[in-house]
Scaffold this active site. Structure first.
Site, mmCIF file in Angstrom:
data_model
loop_
_atom_site.group_PDB
_atom_site.id
_atom_site.type_symbol
_atom_site.label_atom_id
_atom_site.label_comp_id
_atom_site.label_asym_id
_atom_site.label_seq_id
_atom_site.Cartn_x
_atom_site.Cartn_y
_atom_site.Cartn_z
ATOM 1 N N THR A 208 0.852 -1.189 0.000
ATOM 2 C CA THR A 208 0.000 0.000 0.000
ATOM 3 C C THR A 208 0.884 1.233 0.000
ATOM 4 O O THR A 208 2.101 1.149 0.166
ATOM 5 C CB THR A 208 -0.909 0.044 1.241
ATOM 6 N N VAL B 22 7.588 -2.411 7.244
ATOM 7 C CA VAL B 22 7.624 -0.951 7.215
ATOM 8 C C VAL B 22 8.229 -0.474 5.892
ATOM 9 O O VAL B 22 9.351 -0.842 5.538
ATOM 10 C CB VAL B 22 8.423 -0.395 8.402
ATOM 11 N N LYS B 23 7.456 0.336 5.190
ATOM 12 C CA LYS B 23 7.868 0.826 3.870
ATOM 13 C C LYS B 23 8.573 2.170 4.019
ATOM 14 O O LYS B 23 8.003 3.129 4.550
ATOM 15 C CB LYS B 23 6.627 0.948 2.985
ATOM 16 N N ILE B 24 9.810 2.235 3.537
ATOM 17 C CA ILE B 24 10.684 3.385 3.734
ATOM 18 C C ILE B 24 11.142 3.924 2.376
ATOM 19 O O ILE B 24 11.550 3.149 1.511
ATOM 20 C CB ILE B 24 11.939 2.984 4.547
ATOM 21 N N ALA C 289 3.408 -1.219 4.950
ATOM 22 C CA ALA C 289 2.759 -0.013 5.452
ATOM 23 C C ALA C 289 3.777 1.121 5.415
ATOM 24 O O ALA C 289 4.840 1.024 6.031
ATOM 25 C CB ALA C 289 2.250 -0.243 6.875
#
EC number: 2.2.1.2
Length: 219
Positions: free
Chosen positions: A27, A86-88, A60
């Site tokens: 997402t 965790v999307k960075i 996310a």
């Protein structure tokens, strides 16, 4: 190859999961906005709803672009469910955050990768996934699939554990080519996954079988 669906729509996620081939979800803020999801608590609740559908791997994305902010947001996202990745973003402070999360056992997906050097740095920092954007490179007359090939080759050369998550997949041939190259994951809209099921010879062959069965049955 793992199949992720790139959406925040719960009905689409359920449909892909029920098909039996879904390995995860990606997402971003744009996809959340498309579903009318805004505000920290509503976004977190929506991520939890997604986690309740799938088995693992729900990317996310943090909104902050500074190191402290990304660490703070990332830890909050990781608390939602063990399935969260965790999307960075691929920026300097993002790489620092990836290194920090890696040291703490928090999985990360380094997004907005457009060059092999970026993918190499992300892998060295300990990213779980890197997300090179195939379609967006094609849009500006660069070969997005060539980037996938370069990253796969570099990772194989040095034995990096980071997985290549081909993103911005626009159509079935993008996905097939990424599979041929050796991408670990492809994330795409539902229509791309269901598009793999279709072939005109399958349709015509099934129609012939059913017609022959009806004749033999005297119908």
């Amino acid at each position: 190859m793992k199949f992720f669906i790139d959406t925040a729509n719960l009905d689409e996620i359920r449909e892909a999961y029920d098909l039996g081939v879904l390995d995860g979800v990606t997402t971003n803020p744009s996809l959340m906005a498309k579903e009318g999801i805004s505000g920290d608590e509503r976004v977190k609740a929506h991520y939890k709803a997604i986690c309740d559908i799938v088995d693992d791997n729900v990317s996310a994305e943090v909104i902050a672009t500074d190191f402290e902010g990304m660490i703070r947001e990332g830890k909050e996202l990781a608390k939602i469910d063990d399935k969260i990745v965790v999307k960075i973003p691929m920026i300097k402070d993002g790489v620092k955050a990836i290194k920090k999360f890696h040291s703490e056992g928090i999985r990360t997906n380094c997004t907005l990768i457009f060059g092999p050097g970026q993918a190499l740095v992300a892998a060295k920092a300990g990213a779980t996934y890197v997300s090179p954007f195939v379609g967006r490179l094609d849009d500006i007359s660069y070969d997005g699939l060539e980037l996938i090939d370069q990253i796969v080759q570099i990772y194989q050369n040095y034995g990096y554990a980071t997985q290549v998550l081909a993103a911005s997949i626009r159509h079935t041939m993008h996905l097939i080519k990424c599979a041929e190259i050796g991408a670990d994951v492809a994330t795409c809209p539902l229509k791309v996954i269901t598009g793999l099921l279709k072939h005109p010879l399958t349709d015509s062959g099934l129609a012939t079988f059913l017609a022959d069965h009806a004749k033999a049955a005297g119908k």
